[in-house]
Motif scaffolding. Sequence first.
Motif: not given
Length: 520
Positions: A320-326, A367-370, A375-377, A486-487
């Motif tokens: 969920m986190k790797s979808v929601l934060v994306d 580390n799952v949102v790094d 990617a968004n500076h 790492v993706i």
Amino acid sequence: ADHQGVTSDYTIAVDNPNIKYTNDYIETKYIYEMNHCDVDNIQKKVNIIPRKYEYLFRTKRTVQRTGVMLVGWGGNNGTTFTGAQIANREQMTWMRKEGIQYSNYYGSLTQSTTIRIGSNDTGKEVHIPFNTILPMLTPNELVIGGWDINSSNLYEAMQRACVFDYELQEKLKSAMIKMKPLPSIYYPDFIAANQEDRANNLIPMGTKQQDLEHLRNDIRKFKHDNNLQQVIVLWTANTERFTDVKDGLNMTADDILKSIENNNEEVSPSNLFACAAILEGCSYINGSPQNTLVPGIIDLAQKNQVFIGGDDFKSGQTKMKSVLVDFLVSAGLKVQSIVSYNHLGNNDGKNLSSAKQFRSKEISKSNVVDDMVGANHLLYDKKTNEHPDHVVVIKYVPFVKDSKRAMDEYISTIFMNGLNTIAIHNTCEDSLLASPLIVDLVILTELMTRITYKTSDMNDYQPFEPVLSILSYLLKAPMVMPGTPVINALFKQHRCITNILSACAGISMDTDMLLEHKTK
Ligand code: NAI
Ligand code: DG6
């Protein structure tokens, strides 16, 4: 219907001059296009140079007779995976208060999802089952075995897990009571002290070198007794503490083998299982968070041309986190705070109630949102390495058993500094989410052992790099080859799998452009 789907008994044939079917192989030519970028920070300019590389892919058509050896076979994941496979193979049904239940592989990417492959002549989208894109192992045919430090047979272990309905457990009894985990190795320093009373199924005390030889012998015997062409070893045992990573201990293949020889106390049980698998030419997958796959083990895998993958099954909260934060970061919303709270009452929760083992899980969950943040500076200041606050809490509450509760709160700064708070509550049998991932990890790993590639500067076809980063979709802290990105973003990970398999199958990749519907 707007869609047209086919079932798994269809096969695909691709009409493309860049594909050749022989009796043994599917051979394809694929032009990989990517943009090389030169960033000139003085002129403030990005020069984009499109590049093309030609790849030849070759996929062996015959699936190998494969076995999986689970480390921690008698645990909740081990018993759930095994019971579900038997139930699916025997097409078992059972009753619960809601009525008759049928076995399925829900939650498995390879068994229960489809890939959009194109459109038919009326413009309807056509979907094929994931496992028809290339020849893949059928999970029902997999031979299962493994080790556990606890002597319970798989029936008793399944009862202890409290995952399956009672009637299903009873239907599985005759098959599972005969399954007994092999004795294993137990070095008390690596898992929680509260696991000690489980450790009653151990190989005779010896040196680490002897333990390694013992495990290698177990693998050889399993392979021989079951007439297998390939064995995959997968760790689904307790989370261990991290080991030290340092020169002389485990930085090279020589280091780690010497450390085993010298009975070094920092060599963990999972290090030994990984080395045993690699030395026997078997792929090794780490379903737990600890840092088993140290540089020396990567080196050993490279030298032996064996695949490794890890770390830590990615089941619910992290997916969920790797979808929601994306989604949030891609929508231009600045995620500022992520708090992930869990409680669970299974043996995994008990082990994780100990500080060092919790720390391993905290790292893999954190580390799952790094990559998404990095990617968004425009939202996050690179110079100060700006990040959202991210806190992970895990509590052991025995009463809820395998039914994990996960509660998450995401707070983002939005337009003109308003705040957007999203709260999620998830209740689910933990092992019913994790076990289908074992199915996919094994099936995709077996498939990768049949795929080789060649570029113009290579004489022979070669396997992919030893670290199977293609498995990232299934793992919380994906391992990649040292120095490569790492993706974590889930749908990028998904596209990586489907696009690589499409290239090997000679199928054009789904770009989602649907130009045929947007142009005259
Ligand atoms: P579990 O505690 O039910 O099973 C682990 C098993 O490993 C136990 O039967 C234990 O006796 C055995 N064991 C411990 N050390 C061993 C050794 N050295 N050799 C052989 N067996 C050993 O745990 P569960 O729920 O099956 O989870 C397994 C692992 O997967 C844990 O590390 C957990 O954190 C990880 N995981 C679990 C997920 C889930 O949803 N269930 C999701 C993500 C990761
Ligand atoms: C406590 O969180 C127990 C853990 O083993 C998790 O249940 C497991 O790692 C699954 O985590 P996630 O984040 O993938 O749902």
